[in-house]
Enzyme design. Structure first.
Site, PDB file in Angstrom:
ATOM      1  N   ASP A  22      61.026 164.033 -26.118  1.00 18.48           N
ATOM      2  CA  ASP A  22      59.765 164.779 -27.151  1.00 18.48           C
ATOM      3  C   ASP A  22      60.371 164.809 -28.460  1.00 18.48           C
ATOM      4  O   ASP A  22      59.751 164.702 -29.354  1.00 18.48           O
ATOM      5  CB  ASP A  22      59.099 166.169 -26.263  1.00 18.48           C
ATOM      6  CG  ASP A  22      60.608 167.376 -26.993  1.00 18.48           C
ATOM      7  OD1 ASP A  22      62.097 166.800 -26.547  1.00 18.48           O
ATOM      8  OD2 ASP A  22      60.005 168.335 -27.062  1.00 18.48           O
ATOM      9  N   ASP A  48      63.995 164.214 -21.097  1.00 20.23           N
ATOM     10  CA  ASP A  48      65.040 165.181 -21.432  1.00 20.23           C
ATOM     11  C   ASP A  48      64.373 166.260 -20.522  1.00 20.23           C
ATOM     12  O   ASP A  48      62.944 166.241 -19.745  1.00 20.23           O
ATOM     13  CB  ASP A  48      64.432 164.659 -23.279  1.00 20.23           C
ATOM     14  CG  ASP A  48      64.958 165.898 -23.472  1.00 20.23           C
ATOM     15  OD1 ASP A  48      65.687 166.739 -23.608  1.00 20.23           O
ATOM     16  OD2 ASP A  48      63.392 166.870 -23.691  1.00 20.23           O
ATOM     17  N   PHE A  49      64.954 167.085 -21.257  1.00 22.00           N
ATOM     18  CA  PHE A  49      64.655 168.599 -20.466  1.00 22.00           C
ATOM     19  C   PHE A  49      63.949 169.647 -20.880  1.00 22.00           C
ATOM     20  O   PHE A  49      62.937 170.057 -21.195  1.00 22.00           O
ATOM     21  CB  PHE A  49      66.171 169.511 -20.312  1.00 22.00           C
ATOM     22  CG  PHE A  49      66.431 170.475 -19.063  1.00 22.00           C
ATOM     23  CD1 PHE A  49      65.485 170.436 -18.028  1.00 22.00           C
ATOM     24  CD2 PHE A  49      65.711 171.900 -19.596  1.00 22.00           C
ATOM     25  CE1 PHE A  49      65.072 171.623 -17.166  1.00 22.00           C
ATOM     26  CE2 PHE A  49      65.779 172.519 -19.605  1.00 22.00           C
ATOM     27  CZ  PHE A  49      64.613 172.776 -18.127  1.00 22.00           C
ATOM     28  N   ASP A  50      64.106 169.996 -22.446  1.00 22.61           N
ATOM     29  CA  ASP A  50      63.344 171.104 -22.999  1.00 22.61           C
ATOM     30  C   ASP A  50      61.767 170.860 -23.442  1.00 22.61           C
ATOM     31  O   ASP A  50      62.251 169.398 -24.401  1.00 22.61           O
ATOM     32  CB  ASP A  50      64.398 171.254 -24.258  1.00 22.61           C
ATOM     33  CG  ASP A  50      64.935 172.627 -23.585  1.00 22.61           C
ATOM     34  OD1 ASP A  50      66.162 171.927 -22.985  1.00 22.61           O
ATOM     35  OD2 ASP A  50      64.923 174.003 -24.117  1.00 22.61           O
TER      36      ASP A  50
HETATM   37 MG    MG Z   1      63.585 167.968 -25.961  1.00 24.27          MG
END
Ligand code: MG
Length: 275
Positions: free
Chosen positions: A214, A46-48
């Site tokens: 996350d 995932d990124f953020d």
């Molecule tokens: Mg995220």
């Protein structure tokens, strides 16, 4: 849509008996990671909140210099995927020039190879704008194949969430995915991050995947593959998650990248020179 039910639960049915209770960086779990690295494994992120720290505004999120450097080296040694809720063009720009082959935006609704899925109906935006115009601190982000309503800056977050939930109920064929201080809305039938992970696995020709995320939307990806073929790692320990492993903080994602790098230290980009 039932506001009280976790909306992911109905579609994923992930095993809540499983929880992110094992620190993947702990010595006791080193063998589990090594076992995956030995196999034909895809690394998916995932990124953020995973590759980048959570920013005060979505436009400000970027990887630390160290993360970028580590990911660049990791991507030279492993097939890699990034699966984000952001628009594809947005995530491309944030990952560049790291050589990640498989990029997905809009939770999997957009990718480099597949045709985009159903766009968000215009009526949705009209309804959401009308209903939420008076709710302070709420912003509507139109990502064409999904909408994210952010309420991080709302004075009363509970009230904001309730107003957003009310408005979503008025939308036709909408699928709600709750995120961190935001609610995502996808046209029903559009892919999730779990679908994206399965596609990335197929495209890469890999047989197993490590997925690191996350957010609530990442639960789809944690639960997308059979246990023997996936090593799901949650950023932040949490009792109810389909991820079996965790790293304690976003910063520790760097440590995990370093560990992955060390496990394939001998596999660099070997340049063959003609003699
Ligand atoms: Mg995220």
């Amino acid at each position: 849509l039932d506001e009280t039910a976790p909306l992911l639960g109905g579609t994923v049915g992930w095993d809540v008996g499983v929880s992110a209770t094992r620190d993947i960086l702990a010595k006791a779990n080193a063998a589990a990671l090594e076992q995956f690295v030995k196999a034909n494994v895809l690394l998916a992120f995932d990124f953020d909140g995973t590759l980048s720290p959570i920013a005060t505004a979505p436009s400000k999120a970027r990887m630390r210099r160290r993360t970028r450097a580590l990911l660049t080296e990791v991507a030279r040694r492993y097939p890699c995927a990034v699966i984000s809720g952001r628009r594809l063009a947005d995530i491309q720009q944030r990952i560049r020039p790291v050589p990640v082959q498989h990029l997905f935006g809009n939770h999997g609704g957009e990718s480099l190879s597949a045709r985009p899925s159903a766009p968000v109906p215009r009526e949705w935006l009209t309804t959401l704008s009308r209903d939420l115009a008076c709710v302070d601190g709420v912003t509507i982000e139109n990502k064409r194949w999904s909408v994210t309503v952010h309420y991080r800056h709302a004075a009363d977050r509970r009230l904001a969430r309730a107003a957003i939930a009310d408005s979503i109920r008025r939308l036709n064929r909408a699928r709600r995915l709750d995120g961190i201080e935001s609610i995502n809305i996808l046209p029903a039938g559009n892919p999730t991050k779990g679908d994206a992970l399965r596609i990335a696995l197929q495209q890469s020709g890999c047989t197993s995947a490590v997925f690191i995320g996350d957010d609530v939307t990442d639960e789809h990806a944690f639960a997308a593959l059979p246990r023997t073929r996936t090593l799901p790692v949650r950023v932040g320990r949490r009792r109810q998650s389909a991820a079996r492993y965790y790293v304690a903080s976003q910063r520790q994602v760097d440590d995990l990248l370093a560990r992955l790098l060390a496990l394939r230290a001998d596999r660099g980009n070997v340049v063959m020179r003609a003699r």
